[in-house]
Each structure stands twice: as C-alpha cells, then as structure tokens.
Design an enzyme around this catalytic site. Structure first.
Site, PDB file in Angstrom:
ATOM      1  N   THR A  22       0.833  -1.209   0.000  1.00 15.34           N
ATOM      2  CA  THR A  22       0.000   0.000   0.000  1.00 15.34           C
ATOM      3  C   THR A  22       0.868   1.259   0.000  1.00 15.34           C
ATOM      4  OG1 THR A  22      -1.683  -1.188   1.248  1.00 15.34           O
ATOM      5  CG2 THR A  22      -1.828   1.205   1.274  1.00 15.34           C
ATOM      6  N   VAL A  23       1.763   1.373   0.967  1.00 19.95           N
ATOM      7  CA  VAL A  23       2.525   2.624   1.119  1.00 19.95           C
ATOM      8  C   VAL A  23       3.690   2.680   0.120  1.00 19.95           C
ATOM      9  CG1 VAL A  23       3.730   4.137   2.744  1.00 19.95           C
ATOM     10  CG2 VAL A  23       1.909   2.643   3.577  1.00 19.95           C
ATOM     11  N   LYS A 115       5.834   1.914  12.961  1.00 22.18           N
ATOM     12  CA  LYS A 115       5.742   2.272  14.398  1.00 22.18           C
ATOM     13  C   LYS A 115       5.986   1.080  15.307  1.00 22.18           C
ATOM     14  CE  LYS A 115       1.785   1.470  12.321  1.00 22.18           C
ATOM     15  NZ  LYS A 115       1.056   1.948  11.183  1.00 22.18           N
ATOM     16  N   GLU A 139       8.237  10.142  10.100  1.00 17.16           N
ATOM     17  CA  GLU A 139       7.019  10.960  10.178  1.00 17.16           C
ATOM     18  C   GLU A 139       5.763  10.135   9.928  1.00 17.16           C
ATOM     19  OE1 GLU A 139       6.631  14.618  10.800  1.00 17.16           O
ATOM     20  OE2 GLU A 139       4.815  13.491  11.249  1.00 17.16           O
ATOM     21  N   GLY A 144      -0.187   8.968  10.044  1.00 18.39           N
ATOM     22  CA  GLY A 144      -0.142   9.069   8.576  1.00 18.39           C
ATOM     23  C   GLY A 144       0.324  10.411   8.065  1.00 18.39           C
ATOM     24  N   GLY A 197      -7.012  -0.289   2.344  1.00 13.80           N
ATOM     25  CA  GLY A 197      -5.563  -0.197   2.619  1.00 13.80           C
ATOM     26  C   GLY A 197      -5.242   0.484   3.942  1.00 13.80           C
ATOM     27  N   GLU A 200      -3.485  -2.841   9.242  1.00  9.65           N
ATOM     28  CA  GLU A 200      -2.187  -3.509   9.264  1.00  9.65           C
ATOM     29  C   GLU A 200      -2.328  -4.888   8.619  1.00  9.65           C
ATOM     30  OE1 GLU A 200       0.746  -2.011  10.571  1.00  9.65           O
ATOM     31  OE2 GLU A 200      -0.686  -0.397  10.354  1.00  9.65           O
ATOM     32  N   ASP A 211      -1.632  -1.022  17.750  1.00  8.59           N
ATOM     33  CA  ASP A 211      -1.058  -0.068  16.788  1.00  8.59           C
ATOM     34  C   ASP A 211      -1.100   1.347  17.380  1.00  8.59           C
ATOM     35  OD1 ASP A 211      -0.276   0.727  13.901  1.00  8.59           O
ATOM     36  OD2 ASP A 211      -2.071   1.922  14.302  1.00  8.59           O
ATOM     37  N   LYS A 215       2.089   3.952  18.453  1.00  9.91           N
ATOM     38  CA  LYS A 215       2.178   5.380  18.079  1.00  9.91           C
ATOM     39  C   LYS A 215       2.271   6.247  19.325  1.00  9.91           C
ATOM     40  CE  LYS A 215      -0.365   4.498  13.832  1.00  9.91           C
ATOM     41  NZ  LYS A 215      -1.701   4.244  13.303  1.00  9.91           N
TER      42      LYS A 215
HETATM   43  P1  NAP Z   1       1.562  -3.910   2.894  1.00  5.64           P
HETATM   44  O1  NAP Z   1       0.566  -3.358   1.969  1.00  5.64           O
HETATM   45  O2  NAP Z   1       1.290  -5.216   3.548  1.00  5.64           O
HETATM   46  O3  NAP Z   1       2.950  -4.015   2.092  1.00  5.64           O
HETATM   47  C1  NAP Z   1       4.088  -4.615   2.627  1.00  5.64           C
HETATM   48  C2  NAP Z   1       5.110  -4.780   1.520  1.00  5.64           C
HETATM   49  O4  NAP Z   1       6.309  -5.283   2.077  1.00  5.64           O
HETATM   50  C3  NAP Z   1       4.701  -5.754   0.433  1.00  5.64           C
HETATM   51  O5  NAP Z   1       5.175  -5.300  -0.812  1.00  5.64           O
HETATM   52  C4  NAP Z   1       5.409  -7.062   0.818  1.00  5.64           C
HETATM   53  O6  NAP Z   1       5.765  -7.843  -0.292  1.00  5.64           O
HETATM   54  C5  NAP Z   1       6.672  -6.530   1.446  1.00  5.64           C
HETATM   55  N1  NAP Z   1       7.171  -7.389   2.522  1.00  5.64           N
HETATM   56  C6  NAP Z   1       6.578  -7.680   3.694  1.00  5.64           C
HETATM   57  N2  NAP Z   1       7.379  -8.443   4.446  1.00  5.64           N
HETATM   58  C7  NAP Z   1       8.493  -8.647   3.726  1.00  5.64           C
HETATM   59  C8  NAP Z   1       9.693  -9.360   3.957  1.00  5.64           C
HETATM   60  N3  NAP Z   1       9.897 -10.017   5.097  1.00  5.64           N
HETATM   61  N4  NAP Z   1      10.637  -9.332   3.004  1.00  5.64           N
HETATM   62  C9  NAP Z   1      10.450  -8.673   1.862  1.00  5.64           C
HETATM   63  N5  NAP Z   1       9.331  -7.967   1.566  1.00  5.64           N
HETATM   64  C10 NAP Z   1       8.371  -7.959   2.506  1.00  5.64           C
HETATM   65  O7  NAP Z   1       1.876  -2.898   4.069  1.00  5.64           O
HETATM   66  P2  NAP Z   1       1.624  -1.317   4.078  1.00  5.64           P
HETATM   67  O8  NAP Z   1       0.213  -1.051   4.441  1.00  5.64           O
HETATM   68  O9  NAP Z   1       2.195  -0.699   2.880  1.00  5.64           O
HETATM   69  O10 NAP Z   1       2.479  -0.907   5.383  1.00  5.64           O
HETATM   70  C11 NAP Z   1       3.880  -0.801   5.331  1.00  5.64           C
HETATM   71  C12 NAP Z   1       4.363  -0.134   6.615  1.00  5.64           C
HETATM   72  O11 NAP Z   1       3.803   1.181   6.708  1.00  5.64           O
HETATM   73  C13 NAP Z   1       3.958  -0.842   7.906  1.00  5.64           C
HETATM   74  O12 NAP Z   1       4.977  -0.685   8.856  1.00  5.64           O
HETATM   75  C14 NAP Z   1       2.712  -0.073   8.338  1.00  5.64           C
HETATM   76  O13 NAP Z   1       2.504  -0.141   9.739  1.00  5.64           O
HETATM   77  C15 NAP Z   1       3.109   1.318   7.934  1.00  5.64           C
HETATM   78  N6  NAP Z   1       1.987   2.236   7.714  1.00  5.64           N
HETATM   79  C16 NAP Z   1       0.957   1.863   6.903  1.00  5.64           C
HETATM   80  C17 NAP Z   1      -0.068   2.762   6.678  1.00  5.64           C
HETATM   81  C18 NAP Z   1      -1.233   2.417   5.803  1.00  5.64           C
HETATM   82  O14 NAP Z   1      -2.156   3.225   5.692  1.00  5.64           O
HETATM   83  N7  NAP Z   1      -1.252   1.263   5.144  1.00  5.64           N
HETATM   84  C19 NAP Z   1      -0.038   4.032   7.273  1.00  5.64           C
HETATM   85  C20 NAP Z   1       1.052   4.378   8.097  1.00  5.64           C
HETATM   86  C21 NAP Z   1       2.060   3.463   8.311  1.00  5.64           C
HETATM   87  P3  NAP Z   1       4.649  -8.526  -1.233  1.00  5.64           P
HETATM   88  O15 NAP Z   1       3.901  -7.378  -1.836  1.00  5.64           O
HETATM   89  O16 NAP Z   1       5.409  -9.277  -2.243  1.00  5.64           O
HETATM   90  O17 NAP Z   1       3.799  -9.350  -0.334  1.00  5.64           O
HETATM   91  N1  HSE Z   2      -3.237   0.502  10.342  1.00  2.52           N
HETATM   92  C1  HSE Z   2      -2.921   1.839  10.649  1.00  2.52           C
HETATM   93  C2  HSE Z   2      -4.191   2.591  10.971  1.00  2.52           C
HETATM   94  C3  HSE Z   2      -2.218   2.492   9.496  1.00  2.52           C
HETATM   95  O1  HSE Z   2      -5.275   2.080  10.678  1.00  2.52           O
HETATM   96  O2  HSE Z   2      -4.111   3.680  11.532  1.00  2.52           O
HETATM   97  C4  HSE Z   2      -1.700   3.862   9.826  1.00  2.52           C
HETATM   98  O3  HSE Z   2      -0.665   3.801  10.753  1.00  2.52           O
END
Ligand code: NAP
Ligand code: HSE
Length: 446
Positions: A22-23, A115, A139, A144, A197, A200, A211, A215
C-alpha cells in the site's frame, strides 16, 4: 554518507525501497507524479534503484517505477554502495529490524513508517544511527499524513508538553464511524477498512489497540523525552464495542472513539509522573475529537507556551502516508543534519509511570439487571461503598440487543470522576451480590 547541502546540479538521491505494498507503491507513484516539485524543493532528483518484495509476481496498485530493479534479497538493498537511503515499508518487527540495522551498518540513512518496529525494538536503532551520525526519520509512522512527529521534534521544541490525546488508529476510527453513522456491523466495517488499505497486515493490531499504543509510545518519546515501554501502556481495543453502547452514548450526546492519551500528573512534592493508555472512550459531541470521522486521525495537545493545539488529517491510506514518507526523504535530499529523537542524547531516561488503577476519570456504565423493586437501591449501595458518585442515569424498559438468552433491562449510568480501582471494585460488588444478568460494560468519559 556525509551530509552535504545540494547544489542545483547535485547527483540524484538514490533510494532502496523495501516493500511495494500500500505505502511503498504509493511512494513510487508520488515520486513520479511530484518529480518537478521534488527537484524544486531539494535541488536534485530522487530515484529508486532497488525494490524489495516477497512475491515478485504479485499485481501492484501502482506500477514499478522506471529503472527500479525488483528483488527478494534484502542485502541487494543494504549493501549497495550507490544507495543513499533505505526506505523501510515492509512492516513487522524482526525482518524490518534486521534490514534497518544492516542498512545503518552500511552507512545508509533510513526512512520508515514502521511504528511497531520503533516502539517495540527501536532503541538500539536510534542509538546506532546517532553513533554513526545517520538520519532515521519516521514521520509516517504516527498519524499518517499528519505532521505531528516534526511538530513535536522541531516546531514545538520550545514548549514543555503537559498532555496529549488523540485518535491514532485510522482503521478503528473508520470502524466506529461506520457503526455510528451508517449502522454497519463491526466485521463488515473492518473488511472495508482492509480493502481501502488502512489496516495492518495483522488487523488485530488495529482493533485491539496495539497499533495506537505503538504510536503513543513514539509520541511520548517525542513529547516528554522519556522511554515509556509499550508493555507498560494500558491498552484496551474496540473489539467488544456494541452497537447498543454506541446508541446509548448518542442519547447522552457522546460518540465512542478509540483514544490514545498521555498526561503529566504531579505528586504532592511536585514530581512529575506520566499516565498513558489506549482505550475506547465517550467523547462529548461538541469536542473536535468527536468529529474526527473515517480513517482520519487527530492529536490534541497542551503545552506550557503555546497552549492547546489540534492536528487533524488522514491517518492511513497509500498516498497520505506516502506523502509523509516523501517529506522525510526530501529532508535527507536537502542535506539536513540528524535530529532523530528530538533530544541530543539518544538514550532517553525511563518514564515514571502512574499505575492505570490510579487514573481518575468519569465513567459510562451499562448494567443488565432484573427490573424489580430494590435493584436500584442495591446498585447505588455498591457504588456508594466505593465512593463512586452517579451523575446521571437512564433506564430502558424494553429489552433490546442483549445477548441471546439473557433477560433483564439495560440501566446506564454516567459517574462523576473516580479512580479506575474504585470503579472496578464497585462493579465487582454488584457481580458478587448477584445483581447483574450480564457482565457490566464500562468506558471512560472524556
Ligand atoms: P503492505 O501493503 O502489507 O505491504 C508490505 C510490503 O512489504 C509488500 O510489498 C510485501 O511484499 C513486502 N514485505 C513484507 N514483508 C516482507 C519481507 N519479510 N521481506 C520482503 N518484503 C516484505 O503494508 P503497508 O500497508 O504498505 O504498510 C507498510 C508499513 O507502513 C507498515 O509498517 C505499516 O505499519 C506502515 N503504515 C501503513 C499505513 C497504511 O495506511 N497502510 C499508514 C502508516 C504506516 P509482497 O507485496 O510481495 O507481499
Ligand atoms: N493501520 C494503521 C491505521 C495504518 O489504521 O491507523 C496507519 O498507521
């Protein structure tokens, strides 16, 4: 890598991007969409050289940026001398820790949105970054798109923070908002949040409050310059929030929100201590926090010079989060110096912690009782015995939404301020006295 102020013909900043979910894919998209703006703000271009994923064949929300090489080997990213910055967006703790640790060993700056990593296992990473004079920015890891990390680290550095509370989890806020305004069931609202998206990879982190606790631990470090271990933060999630309580709360002009809160309390000698927790709470309709809907996040803080402040914005989702990650990358591209924790010494002292039983609050209490003479007197006796004072009460004569097979009527109290211990003891007395047809439901009131 040495810190250099960029010149107009500076070489591109080279990124290794770990994670293209997603990110990560949102970041790839923004780097292309905002390329001109990026050059104007930093004096150089930014390119992704490597992308780390688990599954090379998976379909992606946004295309792999031109020129980037996709791999499953983490060392391709960390060990490449051409890479200036590792951007960690894989999530989780162990693999992310190994990756960031190795990147620091190879003199890469780091940007992360993780986080869980920083709150549960970040101390040695902060220390290593400081010892090696490297930048570790995060940040996007809190709220977010809302620039609260930078605000606490830089803009509010001239203040002493007194208290801070907020809505720190977009998924939970989305679920509660949908249950409140659209009458959608918990499980359906969670599925929607996952599709959008927000959640987590392991959504129990969202709905069980962990979560938000991660934070909150980061915010406490930034605001108070102390270490408040996650395991010491009181955490209660939203899994058990019933539609019945959402509608009773509305009758009292409140909304139920998952709140993260930390505040300084001084003892008789004036020594400051901190109490911190994540819990569902009833928030008065007229408060700004009650109005924060969907996946939006908000932080309200009180500081000794600025007074109260309110930050509000999208707390989750691909582009809002990627925008915050990109701002961190731009700071590195501009050649900023490390200011990772906001304090000159990376090893922060431990917080002095107030046990959660001692916190004082008003409470919403829903009891299921037999509708017969004397019940109210007996309940009032249990409250009085623990010095819990009732502010208001409603009784519903009809039986609705009670658990299957349960009999009785719901009785709802709002109390005056009392300690968590007194509240728990009063409820225990009621249960031991056989007054309750179902376990009591109780939430703090802000
Ligand atoms: P996500 O959609 O699950 O994406 C994770 C990515 O990392 C995928 O591309 C996955 O590969 C890859 N991955 C996971 N574990 C791996 C490993 N061990 N080795 C290699 N590649 C690996 O997660 P996300 O929502 O983008 O979140 C990423 C981070 O940002 C997290 O720490 C989350 O807490 C943080 N975050 C997310 C949001 C949000 O709104 N989503 C907001 C703030 C912070 P594949 O695609 O091949 O499976
Ligand atoms: N899963 C987290 C949330 C993503 O819903 O707030 C942002 O950190």
């Amino acid at each position: 890598m040495a810190n250099m102020a960029p010149s107009p013909d500076a070489k591109p900043l080279t990124l290794a991007l770990a994670g293209f979910g997603t990110v990560g894919s949102g970041l790839g998209h923004l780097l292309e969409e905002n390329a001109d703006q990026i050059r104007r703000r930093s004096g150089r271009s930014i390119r992704i050289k490597h992308i780390l994923v688990r599954n090379l064949l998976k379909a992606r929300q946004y295309a792999i940026p031109e020129g980037a090489m996709i791999t499953r080997d983490p060392e391709t990213l960390t060990d490449d001398p051409e890479v200036d910055v590792l951007v960690e967006l894989i999530g989780g703790i162990e693999d992310a820790h190994d990756l960031v640790d190795r990147a620091l060993d190879h003199d890469k700056h780091v940007v992360t949105a993780n986080k869980a990593l920083l709150a549960e296992a970040g101390d040695d990473l902060f220390l290593k970054a400081e010892q090696r004079n490297l930048i570790l920015r995060y940040e996007a890891s809190v709220a977010g798109a809302v620039p609260i990390v930078q605000a606490l680290k830089e803009s509010l550095a001239g203040n002493r923070i007194i208290s801070l509370m907020g809505i720190l989890n977009g998924t939970s806020n989305y679920i509660l908002s949908e249950m409140t305004t659209a009458g959608i069931e918990f499980a359906d609202a969670l599925q929607q949040a996952q599709r959008l998206g927000y959640a987590e990879a392991d959504p129990t982190l969202d709905i069980d409050g962990h979560d938000a606790a991660h934070k909150l631990a980061l915010l406490i470090r930034l605001a108070f310059g102390v270490n408040y271990p996650c395991r010491s933060i009181f955490v209660r999630g939203i899994r058990d929030i019933a539609s019945l309580d959402i509608s009773f709360a509305r009758e009292f002009n409140y909304r139920i929100k998952l709140i993260g809160q930390v505040r300084e309390v001084r003892d008789e000698s004036g020594v400051p201590h901190l109490e911190a927790g994540v819990f569902p709470a009833l928030v008065q309709d007229t408060f700004l926090l009650a109005r924060v809907g969907g996946a939006y996040n908000a932080v309200r803080l009180d500081a000794n010079a600025s007074g109260p402040m309110f930050f509000h914005g999208r707390g989750a989702g691909a582009l809002p989060t990627a925008g915050a990650v990109l701002a961190d990358i731009l700071a590195i591209a501009r050649g900023e110096r490390p200011n990772n924790t906001g304090y000159v010494n990376g090893e922060l002292p431990m917080a002095s912690i107030v046990p959660s039983e001692e916190w004082r609050s008003r409470y919403y209490v829903r009891l299921t009782v037999q509708d017969k003479p004397g019940t109210l007197r007996d309940l009032a006796g249990c409250m009085a015995a623990e010095d819990v004072s009732v502010a208001s009460m409603i009784q519903k004569s009809q039986i609705r939404n009670l658990s299957e097979g349960a009999s009785g009527v719901p009785l709802v109290f709002m109390t005056h301020e009392t300690s968590a211990r007194a509240m728990a003891n009063a409820l225990m007395r009621m249960s031991d006295g056989g007054l309750l047809e179902e376990p009591a439901v109780f939430h703090r009131v802000l």
